[in-house]
Design a protein around this motif. Structure first.
Motif, PDB file in Angstrom:
ATOM      1  N   UNK A   1     -15.809 -16.687 -20.438  1.00 47.20           N
ATOM      2  CA  UNK A   1     -15.304 -15.414 -20.933  1.00 47.20           C
ATOM      3  C   UNK A   1     -13.802 -15.328 -21.060  1.00 47.20           C
ATOM      4  N   UNK A   2     -13.115 -16.444 -20.821  1.00 47.85           N
ATOM      5  CA  UNK A   2     -11.651 -16.429 -20.893  1.00 47.85           C
ATOM      6  C   UNK A   2     -11.161 -17.456 -21.912  1.00 47.85           C
ATOM      7  N   UNK A   3      -9.909 -17.289 -22.313  1.00 50.04           N
ATOM      8  CA  UNK A   3      -9.305 -18.230 -23.250  1.00 50.04           C
ATOM      9  C   UNK A   3      -8.911 -19.521 -22.519  1.00 50.04           C
ATOM     10  N   UNK A   4      -8.806 -20.587 -23.290  1.00 46.99           N
ATOM     11  CA  UNK A   4      -8.355 -21.852 -22.732  1.00 46.99           C
ATOM     12  C   UNK A   4      -6.905 -21.698 -22.269  1.00 46.99           C
ATOM     13  N   UNK A   5      -6.606 -22.191 -21.076  1.00 46.89           N
ATOM     14  CA  UNK A   5      -5.274 -22.011 -20.490  1.00 46.89           C
ATOM     15  C   UNK A   5      -4.700 -23.349 -20.071  1.00 46.89           C
ATOM     16  N   UNK A   6      -3.389 -23.489 -20.256  1.00 45.86           N
ATOM     17  CA  UNK A   6      -2.689 -24.716 -19.867  1.00 45.86           C
ATOM     18  C   UNK A   6      -2.576 -24.785 -18.347  1.00 45.86           C
ATOM     19  N   UNK A   7      -2.924 -25.937 -17.803  1.00 44.68           N
ATOM     20  CA  UNK A   7      -2.873 -26.147 -16.362  1.00 44.68           C
ATOM     21  C   UNK A   7      -1.668 -27.001 -15.979  1.00 44.68           C
ATOM     22  N   UNK A   8      -1.496 -28.133 -16.675  1.00 44.42           N
ATOM     23  CA  UNK A   8      -0.423 -29.051 -16.315  1.00 44.42           C
ATOM     24  C   UNK A   8      -0.072 -29.933 -17.505  1.00 44.42           C
ATOM     25  N   UNK A   9       1.187 -30.376 -17.523  1.00 44.93           N
ATOM     26  CA  UNK A   9       1.715 -31.220 -18.596  1.00 44.93           C
ATOM     27  C   UNK A   9       2.465 -32.390 -17.993  1.00 44.93           C
ATOM     28  N   UNK A  10       2.358 -33.555 -18.623  1.00 43.93           N
ATOM     29  CA  UNK A  10       3.152 -34.703 -18.224  1.00 43.93           C
ATOM     30  C   UNK A  10       3.735 -35.360 -19.466  1.00 43.93           C
ATOM     31  N   UNK A  11       5.069 -35.509 -19.447  1.00 42.68           N
ATOM     32  CA  UNK A  11       5.794 -36.198 -20.510  1.00 42.68           C
ATOM     33  C   UNK A  11       6.683 -37.235 -19.834  1.00 42.68           C
ATOM     34  N   UNK A  12       6.362 -38.495 -20.029  1.00 42.26           N
ATOM     35  CA  UNK A  12       7.079 -39.515 -19.279  1.00 42.26           C
ATOM     36  C   UNK A  12       6.809 -39.328 -17.796  1.00 42.26           C
ATOM     37  N   UNK A  13       7.868 -39.045 -17.041  1.00 44.23           N
ATOM     38  CA  UNK A  13       7.694 -38.788 -15.609  1.00 44.23           C
ATOM     39  C   UNK A  13       7.888 -37.312 -15.277  1.00 44.23           C
ATOM     40  N   UNK A  14       8.076 -36.502 -16.299  1.00 41.16           N
ATOM     41  CA  UNK A  14       8.298 -35.073 -16.095  1.00 41.16           C
ATOM     42  C   UNK A  14       6.980 -34.323 -16.098  1.00 41.16           C
ATOM     43  N   UNK A  15       6.771 -33.504 -15.072  1.00 37.87           N
ATOM     44  CA  UNK A  15       5.526 -32.736 -14.957  1.00 37.87           C
ATOM     45  C   UNK A  15       5.834 -31.248 -14.827  1.00 37.87           C
ATOM     46  N   UNK A  16       4.930 -30.439 -15.362  1.00 36.68           N
ATOM     47  CA  UNK A  16       5.013 -28.994 -15.192  1.00 36.68           C
ATOM     48  C   UNK A  16       3.619 -28.462 -14.897  1.00 36.68           C
ATOM     49  N   UNK A  17       3.581 -27.301 -14.211  1.00 34.36           N
ATOM     50  CA  UNK A  17       2.307 -26.741 -13.783  1.00 34.36           C
ATOM     51  C   UNK A  17       2.269 -25.230 -14.013  1.00 34.36           C
ATOM     52  N   UNK A  18       1.064 -24.742 -14.235  1.00 37.61           N
ATOM     53  CA  UNK A  18       0.871 -23.296 -14.230  1.00 37.61           C
ATOM     54  C   UNK A  18       1.099 -22.780 -12.811  1.00 37.61           C
ATOM     55  N   UNK A  19       1.601 -21.570 -12.702  1.00 35.68           N
ATOM     56  CA  UNK A  19       1.891 -21.008 -11.380  1.00 35.68           C
ATOM     57  C   UNK A  19       0.647 -20.974 -10.498  1.00 35.68           C
ATOM     58  N   UNK A  20      -0.506 -20.777 -11.112  1.00 40.84           N
ATOM     59  CA  UNK A  20      -1.745 -20.629 -10.347  1.00 40.84           C
ATOM     60  C   UNK A  20      -2.187 -21.915  -9.659  1.00 40.84           C
ATOM     61  N   UNK A  21      -1.661 -23.071 -10.100  1.00 38.92           N
ATOM     62  CA  UNK A  21      -2.096 -24.343  -9.507  1.00 38.92           C
ATOM     63  C   UNK A  21      -0.957 -25.099  -8.855  1.00 38.92           C
ATOM     64  N   UNK A  22       0.246 -24.569  -8.984  1.00 37.21           N
ATOM     65  CA  UNK A  22       1.412 -25.253  -8.421  1.00 37.21           C
ATOM     66  C   UNK A  22       1.211 -25.474  -6.925  1.00 37.21           C
ATOM     67  N   UNK A  23       1.578 -26.636  -6.448  1.00 35.15           N
ATOM     68  CA  UNK A  23       1.463 -27.033  -5.029  1.00 35.15           C
ATOM     69  C   UNK A  23       0.037 -27.353  -4.610  1.00 35.15           C
ATOM     70  N   UNK A  24      -0.936 -27.210  -5.533  1.00 40.93           N
ATOM     71  CA  UNK A  24      -2.327 -27.592  -5.219  1.00 40.93           C
ATOM     72  C   UNK A  24      -2.821 -28.726  -6.119  1.00 40.93           C
ATOM     73  N   UNK A  25      -2.326 -28.758  -7.362  1.00 39.88           N
ATOM     74  CA  UNK A  25      -2.761 -29.762  -8.327  1.00 39.88           C
ATOM     75  C   UNK A  25      -1.622 -30.735  -8.605  1.00 39.88           C
ATOM     76  N   UNK A  26      -1.977 -31.966  -8.954  1.00 33.62           N
ATOM     77  CA  UNK A  26      -0.964 -32.974  -9.290  1.00 33.62           C
ATOM     78  C   UNK A  26      -1.439 -33.778 -10.496  1.00 33.62           C
ATOM     79  N   UNK A  27      -0.618 -33.793 -11.535  1.00 33.81           N
ATOM     80  CA  UNK A  27      -0.929 -34.544 -12.746  1.00 33.81           C
ATOM     81  C   UNK A  27      -0.207 -35.883 -12.698  1.00 33.81           C
ATOM     82  N   UNK A  28      -0.876 -36.932 -13.153  1.00 35.75           N
ATOM     83  CA  UNK A  28      -0.263 -38.257 -13.174  1.00 35.75           C
ATOM     84  C   UNK A  28      -0.899 -39.082 -14.285  1.00 35.75           C
ATOM     85  N   UNK A  29      -0.291 -40.222 -14.556  1.00 32.65           N
ATOM     86  CA  UNK A  29      -0.844 -41.098 -15.576  1.00 32.65           C
ATOM     87  C   UNK A  29      -0.601 -42.551 -15.200  1.00 32.65           C
ATOM     88  N   UNK A  30      -1.530 -43.412 -15.598  1.00 29.37           N
ATOM     89  CA  UNK A  30      -1.413 -44.858 -15.394  1.00 29.37           C
ATOM     90  C   UNK A  30      -1.329 -45.484 -16.772  1.00 29.37           C
TER      91      UNK A  30
END
Length: 118
Positions: free
Chosen positions: A42-71
């Motif tokens: 019932x809700x719209x798709x929402x951005x959770x986290x982004x990774x560009x190179x080594x730079x990461x950003x998070x939605x306030x609702x998941x900050x300090x709980x979620x971690x995005x990474x890439x191999x």
């Protein structure tokens, strides 16, 4: 052909952890901005986290709980989710902003269901 495949979703109790994976192919993964989104019922798709190179950003609702990474060796992105809450229940999607000489297009995976419930 660009391909994104999510995995790792499931049912977890509140306070638990899950790690989502997004396996990719068909583009230069190391140079591509990758994102995790989620869509709750019932809700719209929402951005959770982004990774560009080594730079990461998070939605306030998941900050300090979620971690995005890439191999970059495996062309795979991850979302480590901890201290999960019932409100984190959603279908989680990964996306890739693929840029070529002539085009820019966002590709999506099929999604993986995460349910947080006791």
């Amino acid at each position: 052909q660009v391909r994104l495949v999510e995995s790792g979703g499931g049912l977890v109790q509140p306070g638990g952890s899950l790690r989502l994976s997004c396996e990719t192919s068909g583009f230069t993964f190391s140079r591509t901005t990758m994102k995790w989104y989620r869509q709750a019922p019932g809700k719209e798709r929402a951005l959770v986290a982004t990774i560009t190179g080594i730079t990461t950003t998070y939605a306030d609702s998941v900050k300090d709980r979620f971690s995005i990474s890439k191999d970059n060796r495996k062309n795979t992105m991850y979302l480590q989710m901890s201290r999960l809450k019932p409100e984190d229940t959603a279908v989680y999607y990964c996306s890739a902003d693929v840029i070529t000489i002539s085009t820019r297009r966002t590709y999506w995976g099929q999604g993986t269901q995460v349910t947080v419930s006791s």
